[in-house]
Motif scaffolding. Structure first.
Motif, mmCIF file in Angstrom:
data_model
loop_
_atom_site.group_PDB
_atom_site.id
_atom_site.type_symbol
_atom_site.label_atom_id
_atom_site.label_comp_id
_atom_site.label_asym_id
_atom_site.label_seq_id
_atom_site.Cartn_x
_atom_site.Cartn_y
_atom_site.Cartn_z
ATOM 1 N N LEU A 46 19.209 -41.888 -5.532
ATOM 2 C CA LEU A 46 20.260 -42.900 -5.542
ATOM 3 C C LEU A 46 21.555 -42.379 -6.176
ATOM 4 O O LEU A 46 22.556 -43.089 -6.233
ATOM 5 N N GLY A 47 21.504 -41.146 -6.673
ATOM 6 C CA GLY A 47 22.671 -40.570 -7.333
ATOM 7 C C GLY A 47 22.827 -41.022 -8.771
ATOM 8 O O GLY A 47 23.918 -40.944 -9.334
ATOM 9 N N ARG A 69 20.893 -54.246 -11.222
ATOM 10 C CA ARG A 69 22.240 -54.806 -11.230
ATOM 11 C C ARG A 69 23.173 -53.927 -10.393
ATOM 12 O O ARG A 69 23.950 -54.409 -9.586
ATOM 13 N N TYR A 70 23.034 -52.623 -10.577
ATOM 14 C CA TYR A 70 23.851 -51.681 -9.813
ATOM 15 C C TYR A 70 23.551 -51.783 -8.312
ATOM 16 O O TYR A 70 24.470 -51.781 -7.489
ATOM 17 N N LEU A 71 22.286 -51.882 -7.963
ATOM 18 C CA LEU A 71 21.909 -51.969 -6.553
ATOM 19 C C LEU A 71 22.371 -53.279 -5.921
ATOM 20 O O LEU A 71 22.556 -53.355 -4.709
ATOM 21 N N VAL A 77 27.878 -49.066 -0.481
ATOM 22 C CA VAL A 77 26.926 -49.796 0.363
ATOM 23 C C VAL A 77 25.790 -48.923 0.883
ATOM 24 O O VAL A 77 24.762 -49.440 1.319
ATOM 25 N N ALA A 78 25.958 -47.612 0.825
ATOM 26 C CA ALA A 78 24.856 -46.730 1.214
ATOM 27 C C ALA A 78 23.724 -46.812 0.193
ATOM 28 O O ALA A 78 22.569 -46.554 0.516
ATOM 29 N N THR A 83 17.974 -53.203 1.267
ATOM 30 C CA THR A 83 16.867 -52.282 1.507
ATOM 31 C C THR A 83 16.543 -51.490 0.246
ATOM 32 O O THR A 83 15.369 -51.374 -0.141
ATOM 33 N N GLN A 84 17.560 -50.960 -0.396
ATOM 34 C CA GLN A 84 17.360 -50.208 -1.647
ATOM 35 C C GLN A 84 16.853 -51.123 -2.756
ATOM 36 O O GLN A 84 15.990 -50.738 -3.546
#
Length: 135
Positions: A46-47, A69-71, A77-78, A83-84
């Motif tokens: 996810l970087g 929270r970040y997701l 949006v990638a 989905t993530q």
């Protein structure tokens, strides 16, 4: 002061705490085990990386909630998409958060954190149902 004392009694101390806040403990019975290694791999994909100034490992409940929270609210949006979110939640939170909450609910020293655990269980149940509706 009372909440801080309860926090220290439940989660602090030298050696083994009364209640663990780390997913690896609930998933494998030990800290810093395979679940943490898998989490680190997934975070890298996810970087995301750990802030080395923090003493807690990435499988700490607060860290995982911050990743969620970040997701949810991130600009990329990638990475920040349903989905993530679903994949991360179902792999790294859903399998063990209820066990943490159950431990807090059963602990005789938990007062404030018993309420936090009850709220967390209700919240995680809603999240689980929401993600189930995506299937």
């Amino acid at each position: 002061a009372a909440i801080q004392a309860e926090h220290n009694a439940l989660f602090g101390g030298v050696g083994k705490p009364e209640v663990y806040l780390f997913g690896s403990h609930y998933l494998s019975g030990f800290l810093n085990e395979k679940p943490l290694a898998q989490l680190r791999s997934d975070l890298a994909a996810l970087g995301l990386t750990r802030d080395e100034t923090l003493p807690e490992t990435e499988d700490h409940i607060a860290y995982l909630c911050e990743v969620m929270r970040y997701l949810i609210a991130g600009d990329d949006v990638a990475v920040a998409n349903l989905t993530q979110q679903k994949a991360f939640f179902s792999t790294h939170l859903q399998p063990w958060v209820n066990a943490l909450c159950d431990a807090l609910n059963a602990h005789p020293k938990a007062r404030f954190y018993k309420g936090v655990a009850e709220f967390t269980q209700a919240f995680m149940s809603v999240e689980s149902q929401g993600f189930d509706m995506l299937a």
